[in-house]
Motif scaffolding. Structure first.
Motif, PDB file in Angstrom:
ATOM      1  N   MET A  36      -2.349   4.122   5.996  1.00 18.74           N
ATOM      2  CA  MET A  36      -2.273   4.219   4.539  1.00 18.74           C
ATOM      3  C   MET A  36      -3.438   3.497   3.883  1.00 18.74           C
ATOM      4  SD  MET A  36       1.568   3.817   3.206  1.00 18.74           S
ATOM      5  CE  MET A  36       2.503   3.188   4.553  1.00 18.74           C
ATOM      6  N   VAL A  37      -3.748   2.307   4.393  1.00 17.78           N
ATOM      7  CA  VAL A  37      -4.847   1.551   3.809  1.00 17.78           C
ATOM      8  C   VAL A  37      -6.160   2.296   4.037  1.00 17.78           C
ATOM      9  CG1 VAL A  37      -6.140  -0.596   3.930  1.00 17.78           C
ATOM     10  CG2 VAL A  37      -3.666  -0.639   4.057  1.00 17.78           C
TER      11      VAL A  37
ATOM     12  N   LEU B 285      -6.563  -2.294  -2.680  1.00 24.11           N
ATOM     13  CA  LEU B 285      -6.118  -1.589  -1.482  1.00 24.11           C
ATOM     14  C   LEU B 285      -5.257  -2.447  -0.599  1.00 24.11           C
ATOM     15  CD1 LEU B 285      -9.141   0.492  -0.550  1.00 24.11           C
ATOM     16  CD2 LEU B 285      -6.778   1.253  -0.603  1.00 24.11           C
TER      17      LEU B 285
ATOM     18  N   ARG C 214       1.262   2.994  10.841  1.00 23.37           N
ATOM     19  CA  ARG C 214       1.449   3.708   9.577  1.00 23.37           C
ATOM     20  C   ARG C 214       0.790   2.967   8.425  1.00 23.37           C
ATOM     21  NH1 ARG C 214       7.666   4.870   9.079  1.00 23.37           N
ATOM     22  NH2 ARG C 214       7.199   5.649   7.003  1.00 23.37           N
ATOM     23  N   GLU C 215       0.916   1.647   8.430  1.00 29.39           N
ATOM     24  CA  GLU C 215       0.324   0.909   7.326  1.00 29.39           C
ATOM     25  C   GLU C 215      -1.200   0.990   7.375  1.00 29.39           C
ATOM     26  OE1 GLU C 215       0.741  -3.293   7.134  1.00 29.39           O
ATOM     27  OE2 GLU C 215      -0.095  -3.363   5.122  1.00 29.39           O
TER      28      GLU C 215
ATOM     29  N   PRO D 163       0.840  -1.193   0.000  1.00 30.06           N
ATOM     30  CA  PRO D 163       0.000   0.000   0.000  1.00 30.06           C
ATOM     31  C   PRO D 163       0.877   1.246   0.000  1.00 30.06           C
ATOM     32  CG  PRO D 163      -0.597  -1.494   1.782  1.00 30.06           C
ATOM     33  CD  PRO D 163       0.653  -2.009   1.199  1.00 30.06           C
ATOM     34  N   ILE D 164       0.562   2.193  -0.813  1.00 30.70           N
ATOM     35  CA  ILE D 164       1.327   3.424  -0.816  1.00 30.70           C
ATOM     36  C   ILE D 164       0.413   4.556  -0.378  1.00 30.70           C
ATOM     37  CG2 ILE D 164       3.050   2.814  -2.527  1.00 30.70           C
ATOM     38  CD1 ILE D 164       1.291   4.101  -4.640  1.00 30.70           C
ATOM     39  N   PRO D 165       1.006   5.580   0.233  1.00 29.17           N
ATOM     40  CA  PRO D 165       0.183   6.715   0.614  1.00 29.17           C
ATOM     41  C   PRO D 165      -0.428   7.308  -0.652  1.00 29.17           C
ATOM     42  CG  PRO D 165       2.419   6.911   1.503  1.00 29.17           C
ATOM     43  CD  PRO D 165       2.429   5.774   0.549  1.00 29.17           C
ATOM     44  N   ASP D 166      -1.616   7.834  -0.532  1.00 30.59           N
ATOM     45  CA  ASP D 166      -2.267   8.502  -1.645  1.00 30.59           C
ATOM     46  C   ASP D 166      -2.375   7.576  -2.860  1.00 30.59           C
ATOM     47  OD1 ASP D 166      -3.565  10.721  -2.581  1.00 30.59           O
ATOM     48  OD2 ASP D 166      -1.811  11.463  -3.652  1.00 30.59           O
ATOM     49  N   ALA D 167      -2.897   6.385  -2.634  1.00 33.94           N
ATOM     50  CA  ALA D 167      -2.940   5.394  -3.703  1.00 33.94           C
ATOM     51  C   ALA D 167      -3.968   5.748  -4.756  1.00 33.94           C
ATOM     52  CB  ALA D 167      -3.266   4.034  -3.103  1.00 33.94           C
TER      53      ALA D 167
ATOM     54  N   GLY E  88      -6.605   5.366   1.966  1.00 37.86           N
ATOM     55  CA  GLY E  88      -6.882   5.087   0.571  1.00 37.86           C
ATOM     56  C   GLY E  88      -8.296   4.580   0.352  1.00 37.86           C
ATOM     57  N   SER E  89      -8.904   4.026   1.384  1.00 36.70           N
ATOM     58  CA  SER E  89     -10.191   3.404   1.146  1.00 36.70           C
ATOM     59  C   SER E  89     -11.308   4.443   1.186  1.00 36.70           C
ATOM     60  CB  SER E  89     -10.444   2.331   2.201  1.00 36.70           C
ATOM     61  OG  SER E  89     -10.541   2.925   3.468  1.00 36.70           O
TER      62      SER E  89
END
Lengths: 415, 480
Positions: free
Chosen positions: B270-271, A272, B266-267, A262-266, B274-275
């Motif tokens: 991020m997930v 996901l 942090r992970e 997962p990357i920031p700002d995907a 993004g969702s």
């Protein structure tokens, strides 16, 4: 530029580089800094100067020259439409960083990549310039890995090979359809064309050095590539097939598999959730089977389940053995190397030791146990002087007997 | 073994003392001589400086026998020599005897080294492997720190604690690599100094003899923290290759605990980020629907704190006023801007000639975020993420109310409207455009005014009043 600014940019540009799996510094020509005016040496074996908590080796200063990019590849954190902070280094700054890290023994050398700025050629020129300053002005003899840009002039790629130990171009995705969808600015034909160009340069330079000692070296550590796993629909079978084609056609030293993370700002196109890291590990294991254990790509694909995916709970070698039970048990005192290499749990080194020892004694189960890590896993597949798995090999529930209880996720092969 | 028997054995043993623990040449010369004189392994006692065996054998000074002139040359396979050169560097005191025993056995069994299942062969391989690993780890984990010399040159100094006697064996590597640099490697067992042309050995050193830091380490630590991918935490794999014993001499290792602790968070962030928390849901079509749905919204922590959501109120109007979030009073009454800040706002609106009843008044965040202090609930600012989640609702309201001008009060409201954080003080007092062209004005939140005292309050209230007057003017133009 002031020190604080440099710190910040280093943070941004190292962060942006971490999705490249490779940090290898091995397999290049041996050099020392004796007789020169600079520093640096390379041995056959690479050195990992630190390990990050992700278990990965830190061997090289792995950074981007800039994370500005005119491309818009969905899986990439640096794509044009991404909201990340941008930064850039001058070639001289990269040179200074590399040297000051190297002098303190933090690194083996530099792995430089870049987002595409202005044009592919302009970017490639900048990358080559860093390598040139290091080699020519500082007589730097450490390791240099340059990521090359397939869209750049072949002449620039050729220059890169003269300064670098290793060059690489990422194929990015295992299928052409995936590339078209996720990396709209890239073309599979162009990538493969550039890899073919590099291959012929590498082969020619090797050939020339056989005849003339003074012929220049070209990327003595060869070329490598990387594929992202889990960002498109490609199965493990597809990936294994693609990798073997790449090894065959372009003489690659390594194919790296990078589980999409997962990357920031995907981008919304991407899944996901990351694929399980163990999938990446299974692919590395299958890679090893092809390169060191004499498995044909088709045989590795046979280890996959009906949906084309390798089992996650057992390694591909064991999966293959369970499917082809008629090939077992193998007699450690008689079987040829090829057959021993197929025994789940026997590595290349253990097989070597068995072959050497059995010239001096008839091996018993205890002897084999001393040469390997665990005998329990091996027993159903072996015959020794004092052991024969009479019914074990045919048992329907053999799988449950040999499947490891605890899932291990050690990343043994990705260094 | 009884004491007397042991004494007898010692008395009849030949004692060989090495000059240093890594004295392979000394071992080889003596082993060769013993072998040619046909001395079996159990009659040789090896000792080394600093080793435990030294005193035990002090009484035995039997001179080594001279081999007969016609003695056969010993057979020494290359495989043994290579392993022995590494294995002798191991700190295990038994290694010297092991090596001689193997050498002795090799004379009658030349192929012994190939028999990897033999316990002696396995042991020497294990010793050699451990030593090679120690050598490799020293090459990897030595960290130089720079010292500026009086003559303007730089001297690079490292402190390292090897486990085995590998310092001398590793010198060549560092000379070859850092030929044109002046450096020293200090260890508890001795030190190496290279001045660019020659290598000298020095006495054992202490940690304090090496510099305590180096400015470049900040850069290195930044690099270390940034190259780490929190989405792939594998602490076991790291520890396997970089055990804790090395950490104390590596500047980057101090970061490890915090990197590990922060990784999962942090992970997940991020997930999450993004969702799309509203995936699959259609835009609400009426204010009433929004009012009902926000009561049940649990998409962020504030939504789950058990308070009542507060819906905006007012007619479909040309002006929409956006605050931050409901406060204590607002939450209890279920209406926006009914607390102290609301009263102050109303007074100013009236002064500016804006009819409050003709405006739609709402908040960027629908639930009240607070910490409990005794009986009081103290306001807490929402995070950017919480505001961003609530944008779904505020945008829904705006789509229905269709104002021509939005007045956002404070930074949270500004983020709610713009989707990014801006400085209110910089961006206030002028018109901005939202994506669909709607005009947006930013000013401070009235609760900010309430917190100020005396002169500062007077100054800020005037600016606030000025902003409202500008808004009133623009509103008149837009609705004219």
């Amino acid at each position: 530029m002031s020190q604080t600014l440099l710190l910040e940019r280093l943070g941004i540009l190292a962060d942006a580089a971490k999705y490249d799996a490779s940090c290898a510094s091995s397999g290049t020509a041996k050099r020392t800094s004796k007789g020169g005016k600079g520093i640096g040496s390379t041995e056959g074996m690479g050195i990992c100067h630190a390990y990050a908590p992700d278990g990965r080796c830190i061997s090289l200063l792995k950074i981007l020259l800039t994370n500005h990019c005119i491309f818009d590849c969905h899986y990439c954190i640096n794509r044009k439409s991404s909201n990340v902070r941008r930064a850039r280094f001058t070639p001289q700054e990269v040179v200074d960083l590399t040297l000051s890290f190297y002098r303190r023994n933090y690194i083996e050398g530099l792995f430089l990549s870049s987002g595409i700025v202005k044009s592919s050629n302009h970017t490639m020129e900048q990358l080559v310039e860093v390598a040139r300053i290091l080699r020519e002005e500082h007589d730097f003899r450490g390791y240099i890995h340059l990521k090359t840009i397939p869209e750049a002039d072949p002449e620039l790629l050729a220059q890169a090979g003269l300064y670098a130990d290793r060059v690489s171009i990422n194929v990015e995705l295992p299928t052409d359809a995936g590339l078209t969808r996720l990396a709209p600015d890239k073309s599979a034909r162009q990538i493969e064309g550039a890899m073919a160009g590099l291959k012929s340069e590498i082969v020619e330079a090797k050939d020339a050095r056989k005849r003339f000692k003074s012929a220049p070296r070209f990327a003595p550590a060869g070329q490598s590539t990387q594929m992202i796993v889990g960002a498109d629909a490609a199965t493990d079978s597809d990936i294994v097939g693609k990798a073997s084609t790449l090894y065959g056609r372009f003489g690659l030293r390594r194919v790296y598999y990078s589980a999409f993370s997962p990357i920031p700002d995907a981008s919304a196109v991407l899944p996901l959730k990351r694929p399980p890291l163990i999938r990446e590990h299974r692919l590395y294991q299958s890679d090893w089977l092809m390169r060191f254990y004499g498995y044909a790509p088709g045989e590795v694909q046979q280890a996959a389940d009906a949906d084309g995916m390798l089992p996650l709970d057992i390694d591909p070698k064991l999966a293959w053995a369970l499917k082809f039970r008629e090939r077992f048990p193998v007699d450690v005192n008689r079987a040829p190397r090829e057959a021993l290499l197929r025994v789940p749990g026997l590595g290349v080194r253990a097989v070597g030791a068995i072959l050497a020892s059995r010239r001096h004694r008839t091996l018993r189960l205890d002897d084999v146990a001393r040469l390997t890590v665990s005998i329990a896993k091996l027993r159903p597949f072996l015959i020794t002087a004092d052991w024969r798995p009479i019914s074990l090999t045919d048992r329907a529930d053999l799988r449950t007997l040999v499947v490891p209880k605890r899932k291990e996720q050690l990343e043994l092969f990705a260094a | 073994m009884t004491a007397s028997f042991r004494d007898m054995r010692i008395a009849s043993a030949f004692c060989v003392a090495l000059v240093s623990p890594d004295d392979f040449d000394g071992w080889r010369v003596n082993a060769r001589r013993l072998l040619m004189a046909d001395v079996p392994p159990d009659r040789v006692a090896w000792s080394e400086p600093g080793g435990a065996g030294g005193d035990l054998f002090a009484g035995s000074d039997k001179r080594l026998p001279s081999p007969p002139v016609d003695a056969e040359q010993p057979r020494v396979p290359r495989a043994f020599l290579q392993l022995a050169q590494s294995a002798i560097l191991h700190r295990d005191a038994e290694r010297l005897a092991l090596l001689y025993r193997l050498l002795w056995r090799l004379q009658s069994k030349p192929g012994l080294m190939e028999d990897a299942a033999d316990p002696d062969v396995r042991r020497i391989e294990e010793l050699a492997r451990t030593v090679r690993r120690d050598i490799h780890k020293m090459r990897a984990f030595v960290r130089f720190r720079v010292v500026d010399e009086a003559d303007g040159g730089e001297h690079y100094v490292a402190w390292f604690e090897p486990e085995h006697h590998i310092l001398r064996a590793n010198a060549k590597f560092f000379v070859n690599r850092f030929t044109n640099m002046a450096w020293s490697i200090l260890t508890p067992a001795g030190s190496l100094h290279w001045d660019g042309t020659s290598l000298t050995e020095g006495p054992p050193a202490q940690r304090g003899d090496a510099p305590a830091g180096d400015a470049t380490e900040d850069l290195w630590r930044t690099y270390y923290a940034s190259i780490f991918n929190p989405a792939r935490l594998k602490v076991g794999a790291m520890l396997k290759e970089m055990p804790r014993k090395y950490w104390k001499n590596m500047p980057e290792a101090a970061l490890i605990p915090q990197l590990v602790a922060g990784a999962q968070a942090r992970e997940a962030a991020m997930v999450d980020a993004g969702s799309d928390l509203f995936a699959g849901e259609g835009r609400p079509t009426s204010l009433q629907a929004i009012g009902e749905e926000i009561q049940a919204c649990r998409r962020c922590e504030i939504g789950c704190n058990g308070t009542n959501a507060v819906m905006g109120e007012g007619p479909s109007a040309a002006l929409m006023i956006v605050g931050e979030q409901p406060g204590d009073v607002e939450e209890q009454q279920g209406r926006p801007f009914v607390g102290p800040a609301g009263r102050l706002l109303r007074a100013h609106l009236e002064d500016a000639g804006i009819d409050e009843r003709a405006a739609y008044v709402t908040n960027a965040v629908k639930h009240f975020k607070f910490v409990q202090r005794g009986k009081r609930r103290l306001h807490q600012s929402p995070t950017a993420k919480e505001i961003d989640i609530c944008r779904w609702w505020i945008e829904g309201e705006r789509g229905i109310v269709k104002p021509q001008l939005v007045l956002a009060l404070g930074a949270s409201a500004a983020r709610g409207m713009l989707g990014k954080t801006v400085s209110v003080q910089k961006e206030r007092s002028r018109a901005h455009r939202l994506e669909d062209g709607t005009e947006l004005w930013l000013t401070t939140h009235p609760s900010y005014l309430l917190r100020l005292q005396d002169d500062a309050r007077a100054v800020e209230e005037k600016r606030f009043a000025d902003d409202l007057r500008s808004v009133a003017g623009r509103l008149a133009e837009l609705t004219a």
